[in-house]
Design a protein around this motif. Structure first.
Motif, PDB file in Angstrom:
ATOM      1  N   VAL B  43      38.581  37.223  34.672  1.00 15.17           N
ATOM      2  CA  VAL B  43      38.574  38.633  34.317  1.00 15.17           C
ATOM      3  C   VAL B  43      39.069  39.457  35.485  1.00 15.17           C
ATOM      4  O   VAL B  43      39.862  40.388  35.328  1.00 15.17           O
ATOM      5  CB  VAL B  43      37.149  39.051  33.900  1.00 15.17           C
ATOM      6  CG1 VAL B  43      37.092  40.539  33.672  1.00 15.17           C
ATOM      7  CG2 VAL B  43      36.730  38.293  32.661  1.00 15.17           C
TER       8      VAL B  43
ATOM      9  N   ARG C  52      31.730  42.084  24.863  1.00 14.11           N
ATOM     10  CA  ARG C  52      32.327  40.908  25.483  1.00 14.11           C
ATOM     11  C   ARG C  52      31.291  40.209  26.374  1.00 14.11           C
ATOM     12  O   ARG C  52      31.234  38.984  26.439  1.00 14.11           O
ATOM     13  CB  ARG C  52      33.549  41.301  26.302  1.00 14.11           C
ATOM     14  CG  ARG C  52      34.167  40.090  26.939  1.00 14.11           C
ATOM     15  CD  ARG C  52      35.683  40.136  27.037  1.00 14.11           C
ATOM     16  NE  ARG C  52      36.129  38.750  27.173  1.00 14.11           N
ATOM     17  CZ  ARG C  52      37.098  38.205  26.509  1.00 14.11           C
ATOM     18  NH1 ARG C  52      37.781  38.915  25.663  1.00 14.11           N
ATOM     19  NH2 ARG C  52      37.418  36.946  26.677  1.00 14.11           N
ATOM     20  N   ILE C  53      30.467  41.015  27.057  1.00 10.35           N
ATOM     21  CA  ILE C  53      29.400  40.430  27.876  1.00 10.35           C
ATOM     22  C   ILE C  53      28.393  39.718  26.984  1.00 10.35           C
ATOM     23  O   ILE C  53      27.920  38.629  27.311  1.00 10.35           O
ATOM     24  CB  ILE C  53      28.715  41.533  28.706  1.00 10.35           C
ATOM     25  CG1 ILE C  53      29.672  42.037  29.781  1.00 10.35           C
ATOM     26  CG2 ILE C  53      27.429  41.028  29.330  1.00 10.35           C
ATOM     27  CD1 ILE C  53      29.181  43.257  30.509  1.00 10.35           C
ATOM     28  N   TYR C  55      28.804  38.505  23.817  1.00 11.22           N
ATOM     29  CA  TYR C  55      29.322  37.386  23.010  1.00 11.22           C
ATOM     30  C   TYR C  55      30.631  36.868  23.581  1.00 11.22           C
ATOM     31  O   TYR C  55      31.690  36.962  22.948  1.00 11.22           O
ATOM     32  CB  TYR C  55      29.551  37.836  21.559  1.00 11.22           C
ATOM     33  CG  TYR C  55      28.395  38.613  20.990  1.00 11.22           C
ATOM     34  CD1 TYR C  55      27.157  37.983  20.793  1.00 11.22           C
ATOM     35  CD2 TYR C  55      28.521  39.947  20.671  1.00 11.22           C
ATOM     36  CE1 TYR C  55      26.089  38.697  20.292  1.00 11.22           C
ATOM     37  CE2 TYR C  55      27.452  40.661  20.166  1.00 11.22           C
ATOM     38  CZ  TYR C  55      26.238  40.045  19.978  1.00 11.22           C
ATOM     39  OH  TYR C  55      25.184  40.735  19.489  1.00 11.22           O
ATOM     40  N   PRO C  56      30.607  36.290  24.787  1.00 10.68           N
ATOM     41  CA  PRO C  56      31.865  35.880  25.417  1.00 10.68           C
ATOM     42  C   PRO C  56      32.619  34.844  24.593  1.00 10.68           C
ATOM     43  O   PRO C  56      33.838  34.895  24.492  1.00 10.68           O
ATOM     44  CB  PRO C  56      31.420  35.305  26.761  1.00 10.68           C
ATOM     45  CG  PRO C  56      29.980  35.002  26.610  1.00 10.68           C
ATOM     46  CD  PRO C  56      29.447  35.965  25.604  1.00 10.68           C
ATOM     47  N   ALA C  60      36.275  35.341  23.019  1.00 17.06           N
ATOM     48  CA  ALA C  60      37.389  34.523  23.477  1.00 17.06           C
ATOM     49  C   ALA C  60      38.070  33.855  22.287  1.00 17.06           C
ATOM     50  O   ALA C  60      39.304  33.790  22.205  1.00 17.06           O
ATOM     51  CB  ALA C  60      36.894  33.465  24.464  1.00 17.06           C
ATOM     52  N   TYR C 153      34.386  26.282  26.326  1.00 19.60           N
ATOM     53  CA  TYR C 153      33.236  26.561  25.467  1.00 19.60           C
ATOM     54  C   TYR C 153      33.075  25.527  24.361  1.00 19.60           C
ATOM     55  O   TYR C 153      32.161  25.607  23.557  1.00 19.60           O
ATOM     56  CB  TYR C 153      33.380  27.934  24.798  1.00 19.60           C
ATOM     57  CG  TYR C 153      33.369  29.088  25.756  1.00 19.60           C
ATOM     58  CD1 TYR C 153      32.417  29.153  26.776  1.00 19.60           C
ATOM     59  CD2 TYR C 153      34.279  30.138  25.633  1.00 19.60           C
ATOM     60  CE1 TYR C 153      32.407  30.220  27.651  1.00 19.60           C
ATOM     61  CE2 TYR C 153      34.267  31.199  26.499  1.00 19.60           C
ATOM     62  CZ  TYR C 153      33.333  31.241  27.508  1.00 19.60           C
ATOM     63  OH  TYR C 153      33.306  32.297  28.362  1.00 19.60           O
ATOM     64  N   GLY C 238      40.239  34.641  28.191  1.00 17.58           N
ATOM     65  CA  GLY C 238      39.715  33.548  27.379  1.00 17.58           C
ATOM     66  C   GLY C 238      40.801  32.673  26.816  1.00 17.58           C
ATOM     67  O   GLY C 238      40.578  31.906  25.890  1.00 17.58           O
TER      68      GLY C 238
END
Lengths: 547, 105, 240
Positions: B43, C52-53, C55-56, C60, C153, C238
């Motif tokens: 990021v 986004r924090i 549900y990364p 992605a 992931y 991602g």
């Protein structure tokens, strides 16, 4: 308006066709257009208040049921905040006075200025439509999921109204900042500006940096409702608290949009009626900016019981205490200005003194609410209601009325009846305290806000509150009646009836169309009341008769 | 107002073309680097490149480099306010789970 | 700021003393408007960051379903349009009316190409039921087929979990609102350029007066900057 004298052309009588008003680019006329519009909304919000105060006379639901009650208090909140208080002083007095006070012929962007009124009116019509088609029941805060998943009223219309009116606010703010930066008369340095201008400047900063956030927030709610796109919807993992963050990021600073211009008015009035320069001018000027900036970073104190992180809560609590410092600086400096001043208690001064007292109570109870433990006790009770009415009504509305009286002769060239003015000011002060002081006690005892029924032991205090509201309403009505009367029958005013400092008093009353034939040159500080004669003779350039 | 905004400043064509090429190169770079896993730097790198690109646009296409300080301040205010809005809100989101929810008694 | 009694050109409004003052006011006003726009988009960006924090993985995955080729192409197109816009302003500064018209037309063309590509992308999302709203339907097989789940992931994600699917929905809510809002700004910009063209055909601009071109340019570059941030946030993060 019939107020003009026949000999002299001024902004009111220069041309009086409908299009000369509706297409005007004159900042003074735009101010008047705003005045008329916001008074309509004030009346609407007032009617709603009267109705639910009547309902609260008795513990049971006699007058309206809960559905109607919810719609009434929402209507009151939405119209009073978004369509009355936020534009009140900036859009009316600010538009009218700002260019004259800095010696300019108009705002930097007259077309944007006029557009802002149209945009505001369009937003207002959406708000009205929401009311006409049955109202909104979410409260003025539009919390999700009341306003999204579980909404059963005209949320979209009201949200659109706020979205649109927000752009009017942004346009006004943009105009103010550019005008203050670029259009000041020769010699008018930043630290010679009247504190009213500093107040408007600080307000404009909030308008520009805060308003777009509420715009996008209500837009998201609207999109969520309209297209079924879940953004704050917990069912697909959305976070309703995010709405509250975004909402309060604007709506807390909006409180300062509603009070900073009032503080500017009070500085003008206090200086004039104690014949003294404002004590600690620089500090008062900077405290406006400090309030505007610090005020952005305290929003979380509205969310102490909302499952917001306790650690974030602590930070927000501390920051909220910090805002008290510049606010207190202002109050102390006003009182210090009074010290050894030659005070005259004309109507504007009565309002200003009322403002200082009531704002102090409102501000200090704000500190109670910023304390997390006490907040949990009084959260969403009448204590909160009383607190913000002390700031909004006791503060801003008093300042608005004070300012309207102070500049009435300038705006319309007529004096209001002074005896009636003083009497009404006292009635309003008494009525206000009788309405809202009992609510502090009610809240502390645990009466929650936004309910139409309550336990019987609260009735005495509620009856007091409703009685006070009636007195308050009678006071407003009185002001309205004698001000309208004075438009036609009031004594004609000279250019400078208060012998006040400030460029606006150097043009005739009402001001000519382009304010100044030649840009004035400023060679002295604001509120220079040491040389009294100056304000009586030299600068009286007006064509009015008596003096 | 004493500050003079050099709005008349006419920049040579070469600068515009150079800026355009720089932006293109950075775009390619950011796409290329996105396919590598840099851990927590992912990021950071993406946002940094975006900031550099935005900065270049501000400086040259939007002439901020040659303009009065007050315009700098205005642009910076917008950016800083956004950062603060985000910082405070994210600080809430990140610390919300630190305390267990209270139990009934 | 003394009274200038000399010439009072047509384009100088009555309440300004000098052309210089008028021009400075216009550009200051425009920058304030841009600050306002930053906060307007800022609210959207904040929402995106928060989710986004939270549900990364879903974000992605949703991001990997977008076409990086189209995204990169569009970025290049938009940067190109910023260049042509800057050249239009330069042409106004040097008083070359023909070039003003040509560069504005080029900017409008590139802007339209961007919007056209956006339509193609939206159509693709529509075909796969990824348009946020009631018609959104998460197709786990499509996700697997596109190999959209990031390798890092892969072990943690159960694409068949309905909760995961609805979090991807959240990503697409933001994708459509953010790119839609951005596209709306571009459409407005192109609309303003039509007005500029009319003025340019009437030869209104020159070295003394080109504020409208310059202000439109500032607006257009700002819209470009928004995309410069949207592109990595929506398409790139991602990707690995």
């Amino acid at each position: 308006m019939e107020s003009g004298d026949t000999k002299r052309k001024h902004y009111l009588n220069i041309e009086n066709t409908p299009q000369s008003w509706l297409l005007t680019l004159d900042h003074k006329r735009i101010g008047i257009l705003y005045l008329v519009t916001i008074l309509l909304f004030f009346f609407l919000g007032g009617v709603a208040a009267v109705l639910f105060r009547l309902e609260l006379l008795t513990p049971d639901a006699h007058l309206v049921e809960h559905e109607t009650y919810n719609r009434l208090f929402t209507m009151h909140g939405v119209t009073m905040i978004f369509f009355f208080l936020i534009p009140s002083i900036p859009a009316v007095l600010g538009n009218f006075l700002l260019p004259i006070m800095i010696g300019a012929r108009d705002m930097a962007f007259p077309r944007i200025n006029l557009a802002s009124w149209y945009v505001f009116t369009a937003g207002g019509l959406f708000g009205l439509a929401a009311i006409v088609f049955g109202g909104v029941d979410t409260g003025w805060t539009f919390y999700t999921p009341y306003s999204s998943t579980y909404a059963n009223s005209n949320v979209i219309l009201a949200a659109l109204g706020i979205f649109i009116a927000g752009f009017a606010s942004i346009m006004t703010g943009l105009n103010f900042i550019v005008t203050i930066h670029k259009m000041r008369a020769p010699g008018l340095t930043w630290f010679r500006l009247p504190l009213f201008i500093w107040g408007q400047y600080a307000t404009a900063i909030i308008m520009i940096l805060g308003t777009p956030v509420i715009a996008i927030t209500v837009l998201l709610v609207g999109i969520e409702r309209l297209f079924g796109v879940g953004i704050f919807d917990p069912a697909i993992g959305g976070d309703p608290l995010l709405f509250q963050h975004l909402f309060w990021f604007y709506s807390h600073p909006a409180v300062y949009i509603m009070i900073l211009p009032g503080m500017g008015v009070i500085s003008e009035v206090i200086a004039c009626f104690s014949r003294k320069r404002i004590f600690g001018y620089h500090v008062v000027a900077f405290s406006s900016l400090a309030i505007a900036i610090l005020g952005f970073f305290v929003w979380g104190h509205h969310m102490f019981v909302s499952s917001q992180s306790m650690y974030a809560g602590m930070i927000f609590s501390i920051l909220s205490f910090l805002v008290a410092i510049p606010s207190a600086i202002k109050v102390f400096n006003w009182t210090a200005t009074l010290y050894k001043g030659s005070i005259s208690l004309d109507t504007p001064m009565l309002y200003a003194l009322g403002f200082i007292g009531l704002f102090t109570i409102g501000g200090l109870t704000g500190l109670f609410l910023a304390t997390m433990a006490i907040n949990i006790h009084v959260h969403d009770t009448y204590f909160v209601v009383a607190h913000f009415h002390y700031v909004m009504v006791g503060g801003m509305l008093m300042a608005f009325l004070g300012g309207i009286h102070f500049w009435w002769p300038k705006m319309f060239g007529r004096m209001y009846p002074e005896a009636w003015g003083r009497f009404a000011a006292i009635v309003i002060f008494v009525g206000f305290n009788l309405t809202f002081f009992p609510q502090f006690i009610l809240g502390y005892l645990g009466m929650p806000r936004r309910y139409h029924v309550y336990p019987e032991e609260f009735q005495v205090l509620n009856v007091m509150s409703t009685a006070g509201a009636s007195i308050l309403g009678a006071g407003y009505l009185m002001v309205f009646v004698y001000l309208v009367w004075s438009l036609f029958k009031g004594r004609r005013s000279v250019s400078n009836p208060w012998c006040a400092a400030g460029l606006e008093w150097r043009v005739s009353s009402p001001p000519p169309q382009h304010n100044f034939k030649k840009a004035p040159v400023v060679d002295r500080d604001a509120y220079d009341y040491t040389d009294e004669d100056v304000y009586k003779s030299d600068y009286d350039s007006g064509g009015t008769s008596d003096g | 107002m004493t500050e003079h905004s050099g709005n008349h400043h006419i920049m040579p064509l070469k600068i515009y073309l150079g800026v355009f090429l720089a932006l293109m190169v950075l775009t390619i770079l950011t796409v290329w680097v996105a396919f590598y896993d840099l851990g927590f730097l992912n990021v950071f790198v993406a946002v940094t490149i975006a900031c550099v690109k935005a900065y270049i646009v501000l400086l040259y296409f939007m002439h901020l480099r040659y303009n009065a300080r007050i315009l700098w301040l205005t642009a910076a205010a917008g950016f800083i306010w956004f950062v603060l809005l985000t910082a405070f809100t994210v600080s809430d989101v990140l610390t919300r789970g630190w305390l267990p929810p209270p139990e009934a008694w | 700021m003394a009274e200038t009694e000399t010439s009072h050109p047509d384009h100088l409004a009555h309440h300004f003393d000098s052309v210089e003052q008028q021009r400075e006011s216009a550009s200051f006003g425009m920058w304030l408007f841009i600050a306002q726009e930053i906060m307007f988009f800022g609210g959207l960006f904040l929402g995106y960051i928060v989710y986004r924090i939270k549900y990364p993985m879903a974000f992605a995955t949703g991001s990997n379903l977008l076409s990086i080729e189209w995204g990169a192409f569009n970025t290049a197109v938009l940067i190109g349009s910023s260049l042509t816009m800057a050249l239009a302003v330069r042409a106004a500064q040097t008083g070359n009316n023909r070039l003003i018209i040509r560069w504005i037309l080029a900017t409008m063309l590139l802007g339209s190409v961007f919007l056209g590509v956006k339509v193609v992308e939206y159509k693709d999302k529509y075909d796969h039921q990824l348009v946020a709203g009631p018609m959104f339907e998460f197709d786990a097989d499509y996700v697997l087929e596109r190999e959209a789940v990031p390798a890092v992931y892969a072990d943690d994600i159960d694409v068949h979990d309905p909760q995961f699917g609805s979090n991807v929905h959240l990503f697409y809510s933001f994708y459509f609102v953010m790119t839609g809002m951005h596209a709306l700004h571009m459409i407005i910009g192109i609309g303003v350029m039509i007005w500029l063209l009319v003025k340019a055909y009437r030869k209104r601009f020159g070295p003394d007066y080109y504020s409208p071109v310059e202000m439109t340019g500032l607006y257009w570059h700002f819209v470009d900057i928004v995309w410069i941030f949207l592109f990595p946030m929506l398409y790139l993060m991602g990707r690995h």
